[in-house]
Write an enzyme that holds these catalytic residues in place. Structure first.
Site, mmCIF file in Angstrom:
data_model
loop_
_atom_site.group_PDB
_atom_site.id
_atom_site.type_symbol
_atom_site.label_atom_id
_atom_site.label_comp_id
_atom_site.label_asym_id
_atom_site.label_seq_id
_atom_site.Cartn_x
_atom_site.Cartn_y
_atom_site.Cartn_z
ATOM 1 N N ASP A 218 -24.327 48.270 38.673
ATOM 2 C CA ASP A 218 -25.465 47.564 39.242
ATOM 3 C C ASP A 218 -24.909 46.409 40.084
ATOM 4 O O ASP A 218 -23.732 46.047 39.973
ATOM 5 C CB ASP A 218 -26.416 47.062 38.141
ATOM 6 C CG ASP A 218 -27.801 46.717 38.719
ATOM 7 O OD1 ASP A 218 -27.945 46.657 39.959
ATOM 8 O OD2 ASP A 218 -28.739 46.504 37.926
HETATM 9 C C1 BGC Z 1 -31.144 45.925 40.422
HETATM 10 C C2 BGC Z 1 -30.965 47.369 40.823
HETATM 11 C C3 BGC Z 1 -30.972 47.486 42.325
HETATM 12 C C4 BGC Z 1 -29.886 46.588 42.888
HETATM 13 C C5 BGC Z 1 -29.837 46.599 44.413
HETATM 14 C C6 BGC Z 1 -30.154 45.022 41.108
HETATM 15 O O1 BGC Z 1 -30.462 43.698 40.848
HETATM 16 O O2 BGC Z 1 -31.023 45.794 39.028
HETATM 17 O O3 BGC Z 1 -31.987 48.155 40.277
HETATM 18 O O4 BGC Z 1 -30.785 48.820 42.714
HETATM 19 O O5 BGC Z 1 -30.140 45.247 42.495
HETATM 20 O O6 BGC Z 1 -30.953 45.984 44.941
#
Ligand code: BGC
Length: 855
Positions: A218
């Site tokens: 993530d």
């Molecule tokens: C989120 C993800 C997301 C990523 C990119 C993160 O903070 O948890 O779900 O895909 O950011 O935006």
């Protein structure tokens, strides 16, 4: 592989910017582009980028229980991804709605691992079928809360992990159409961050389930240099790298090119290259510009796509109470009549939750206006009238196009002007000027390119706009910011948020609490508004502990609210409007301010004076049965007045077609067929969390999943002293069905189940066949093992449904194996767990067990 240098290999294992992997021009390797997910495909800008289809929210998708609609939605998302030149869609989210307060529940498919897994299979099949776009189920695993999400240690028993939290991923990964990618979660499970959790990535995901695709972290969730690589995490996201890059090169050198490390490195590089090859990125082609599928620009958002979004939003709507048959509204008898729309969500409605699932929609259909328009397309002319009834916002509203404009610019595109300075005190020449369409000014992805570098320089900006109040009064402004901010009205300082200390929840919870200030303003007069924002310290660090990628830029959210009548006066006006109208639709609920990535809800109550509004309407309105209550939220809310109202509809967040879909259902052009994908508790205190902070949201950085596998309906089945408001799977229809289990044919590893569904009522409708299994010895262990949605059955007609159920789906995790104990079991079909209508057959099941790799 052989032509790559060590530096190039290492470079490929981390992002180069927020969305891309690095290109290697020398070898013609292109950049892989990722994009959020899961309410559409947004493209690279969080707020103001090119428009995109805003599809019904995932929990609404789940409430359709429709495998075919979710598959078609996947195909639509593939087309959308291509318009944003994205190769990888960061969706679906298949974590579990463990607690109704979870900030991202709206982004998931509900509480049941089998339902989530089955829907995810169809979704991914649709996204990936053409081979052009990869899906990325997330967040692997146990990201059920937002509180301290980067580090919280979820302590979960092996049994609960296997049966509940890993399960949807297992169903998907072991299916015939596994995803090309998977995203690890931020949190720890049993003491180890997921990016370096070799037990879960290497042993379970890759070892037992045979996952061949790419594992990415993530965003900002890579916590180690070597451990993550050795555990099998291929890609650190986003870039530039925090843990890899130079650090990884040094570590490799220091290890003296340890063969184990070199093998892990090569394996990960191969997986990145394989994904690049699949997407035509070996042999460099420049990335296409992002587009929207807007009707003016390109005709990709076809009438079929719009219809699909509308159908899904409508099929997900769950009719929970209709005791006086108020619904469907008799459309014809409304001709020439007045329909009142009351409540905080009645005018604009909420299309989706907040955070990275935010979209910039192609258009919005709103509850009141769509109702009028849909009735009109059927030749019925109704007058609609609105009053707010209750104020329920968490933060002040953003600027609206009707009142705000940058002088001399098209107001619909340019609500604010932003001038940037390469200093943290607004000194020096203007570096760049931007015009933006929102007063939520998020710089993290859209400040000038010169500032999108590592390290981010200390910079500042000035935002200007004008507002023309619609009435005179003492109006309120608000600021919340990453970094410092100040707001002036006609040159007078109204808010000084320059040295804030109290953190709030905006900007993924990196922003300040909302600071407000009021000033007296006159109707129809134009006022100049100036907001200054800056890096709090000259070294470019904007918040107290801001090392995180989301806090590297200063950003500001500006709100504006005109003076409101008192809550009592608003309620009086609502009752009066209901009394003078022929029908009343009350649209209450939550919004993207209450349900978002970054934070959880604090309680299960409807915010603001919404309960008082409903209670007043239920008690004081002259014709209470002419009032329909509609709730928009991604999770259950407490409805203490439910026995005093006759109609209640759960509409979730329906994306850009939300308003049209709601009108279709209320007017009876669509018969609701949604069923709850999560159990609806009567009150939060019926769940095991309120009195036990260790279980939610955790003490220190540890949360204990003490309820084990007893999540959602499993909790209520094991605790008969509490009953839910509505069970998982529950939902009414305008017609009635008789659903009968005809026979079950048993084979070694499956049950073939034949079910007859008769439409016994007066409207055409769809039924969801839900198959549950439980051992007769322990009926509380009831579990969903099969789902099928019928086609539209005409009144008096029957549809015969056949389901193939794998016995392994009824197995439990015991001492490292999946086990079915021998004995007498019941297999039943019904509407919702706990509903009386179960039609049941007994099965004499032979005991059996499967190894962890057998699915
Ligand atoms: C989120 C993800 C997301 C990523 C990119 C993160 O903070 O948890 O779900 O895909 O950011 O935006």
């Amino acid at each position: 592989m052989q032509r790559l240098t060590m530096e190039e290999k290492v470079a490929l294992l981390a992002g180069t910017d927020i969305w891309h992997t690095p290109p290697i021009a020398r070898l013609g390797i292109g950049a892989i582009k990722t994009s959020d997910g899961p309410s559409g495909v947004r493209g690279k800008f969080a707020v103001d980028g090119p428009k995109a289809a805003f599809v019904p929210g995932p929990v609404c998708q789940a409430a359709t229980w429709s495998l075919s609609q979710i598959y078609s939605l996947g195909r639509l998302l593939c087309k959308e991804a291509k318009t944003k030149s994205a190769h990888v869609l960061l969706a679906p989210t298949i974590c579990c709605a463990r607690n109704p307060l979870g900030g991202r529940n709206f982004e998931c498919f509900g509480e049941d691992p089998f339902l989530s897994g089955r829907l995810a299979v169809e979704y991914v099949k649709g996204v990936q079928e053409s081979g052009e776009v990869a899906a990325t189920p997330k967040h692997f695993v146990a990201n059920e809360q937002e509180h301290l999400r980067f580090n919280i240690n979820a302590v979960i028993s092996d049994k609960a992990l296997r049966e509940i939290y890993l399960r949807p991923f297992e169903v998907l990964i072991c299916s015939a159409s596994p995803p090309d990618c998977i995203m690890t979660s931020y949190n720890c499970v049993n003491g180890e961050h997921l990016d370096m959790n070799s037990r879960i990535i290497r042993d379970i995901l890759r070892g037992e389930w045979g996952f061949k695709g790419l594992v990415m972290s993530d965003w900002g969730g890579t916590n180690s240099t070597l451990e993550s690589l050795l555990a099998g995490l291929d890609l650190e996201m986003p870039g530039p790298p925090e843990r890899r890059g130079r650090k990884l090169l040094d570590a490799i050198e220091q290890s003296n090119y340890d063969p184990k490390l070199m093998a892990a490195l090569d394996e990960s590089v191969v997986r990145v290259l394989r994904l690049a090859r699949k997407h035509g990125l070996l042999g460099l082609s420049p990335e296409d510009a992002e587009k929207t599928r807007d009707s003016q620009e390109i005709s990709c958002t076809t009438p079929e796509d719009i219809k699909l979004m509308r159908d899904i939003a409508a099929s997900g709507i769950v009719l929970l109470k209709n005791s006086q048959q108020t619904l469907p509204l008799k459309a014809r008898s409304l001709a020439g009549k007045q329909v009142a729309f009351i409540g905080p969500n009645a005018l604009d409605g909420t299309p989706g939750g907040g955070g990275s699932a935010t979209m910039n929609p192609q258009y919005l259909s709103r509850p009141m206006e769509s109702f009028r328009a849909v009735a009109m397309t059927h030749g019925i002319d109704v007058t609609v009238k609105h009053t707010l009834g209750a104020y329920a916002r968490k933060w002040l509203p953003l600027f609206s196009e009707s009142q705000w404009a940058v002088n001399g610019h098209n107001p619909s595109q340019n609500l604010v002007r932003v001038d940037y300075y390469l200093s943290n005190d607004l000194s020096g020449p203007t570096k760049e000027t931007q015009f933006r369409g929102s007063s939520n000014v998020d710089m993290s992805d859209s400040s000038p390119l010169d500032f999108q570098v590592d390290p981010v320089p200390a910079y500042s900006f000035r935002i200007t706009s004008t507002v023309t109040p619609s009435k005179s009064g003492r109006h309120t402004f608000s600021l919340s910011s990453v970094g410092g901010s100040r707001l002036y009205v006609d040159g007078k300082l109204i808010i000084d948020n320059g040295s804030w200390t109290e953190p709030g929840e905006t900007f993924y919870a990196f922003g300040s609490a909302e600071a407000t200030g009021t000033t007296k303003m006159e109707t129809h007069q134009k006022y100049n508004i100036t907001v200054e924002g800056w890096a709090t310290r000259p070294d470019g660090i904007y918040t107290a502990d801001a090392n995180h990628v989301f806090a590297a830029h200063p950003s500001v959210r500006i709100g504006y609210l005109e003076e409101l009548p008192t809550p009592e006066a608003m309620i009086d006006e609502a009752v009066a409007l209901a009394d003078e109208s022929d029908a009343t639709i009350v649209v209450i609920g939550l919004s993207d301010e209450w349900e978002s990535e970054g934070y959880d809800r604090k309680d299960m109550a409807l915010p603001g004076a919404q309960n008082q509004l409903v209670e007043a309407l239920a008690k004081r309105a002259k014709r209470p049965h002419s009032i329909v209550y509609v709730n928009q939220s991604g999770s259950p809310v407490e409805v203490p007045w439910i026995h005093d109202v006759s109609t209640f509809v759960q509409a979730w967040y329906g994306g850009q077609e939300a308003g049209n879909a709601l009108a279709d259902v209320l007017l009876g052009y669509t018969n609701p067929s949604g069923r709850l994908p999560c159990t609806w508790p009567q009150k939060y205190s019926d769940l095991p969390f309120e009195a036990d902070p260790e279980s939610w949201p955790g003490v220190g950085e540890t949360v204990l999943y003490k309820e084990e596998t007893q999540v959602g309906y499993r909790w209520f089945n094991h605790n008969p002293d509490v009953t839910p408001q509505w069970w998982f799977g529950f939902g009414l229809s305008y017609t009635s069905f008789s659903t009968t289990l005809i026979r079950v044919r048993e084979s070694e590893d499956s049950w073939t189940v034949h079910v007859d569904v008769d439409n016994t009522g007066a409207y055409p409708g769809q039924q969801i066949v839900q198959v549950y299994v439980w051992p007769n010895q322990t009926p509380q262990d009831k579990a969903l093992v099969g789902i099928e949605k019928t086609s539209l059955i005409q009144p008096g007609n029957r549809e015969c449904v056949t389901l193939n159920i794998r016995t392994r789906d009824a197995a439990r995790w015991v001492s490292g194996r999946w086990v079915i104990d021998g004995g007498i079991y019941s297999l039943g079909v019904g509407t919702g767990v706990g509903e009386a209508s179960d039609s049941v057959i007994s099965l004499d099941v032979k005991g059996h067990s499967w190894g962890p790799e057998e699915y």
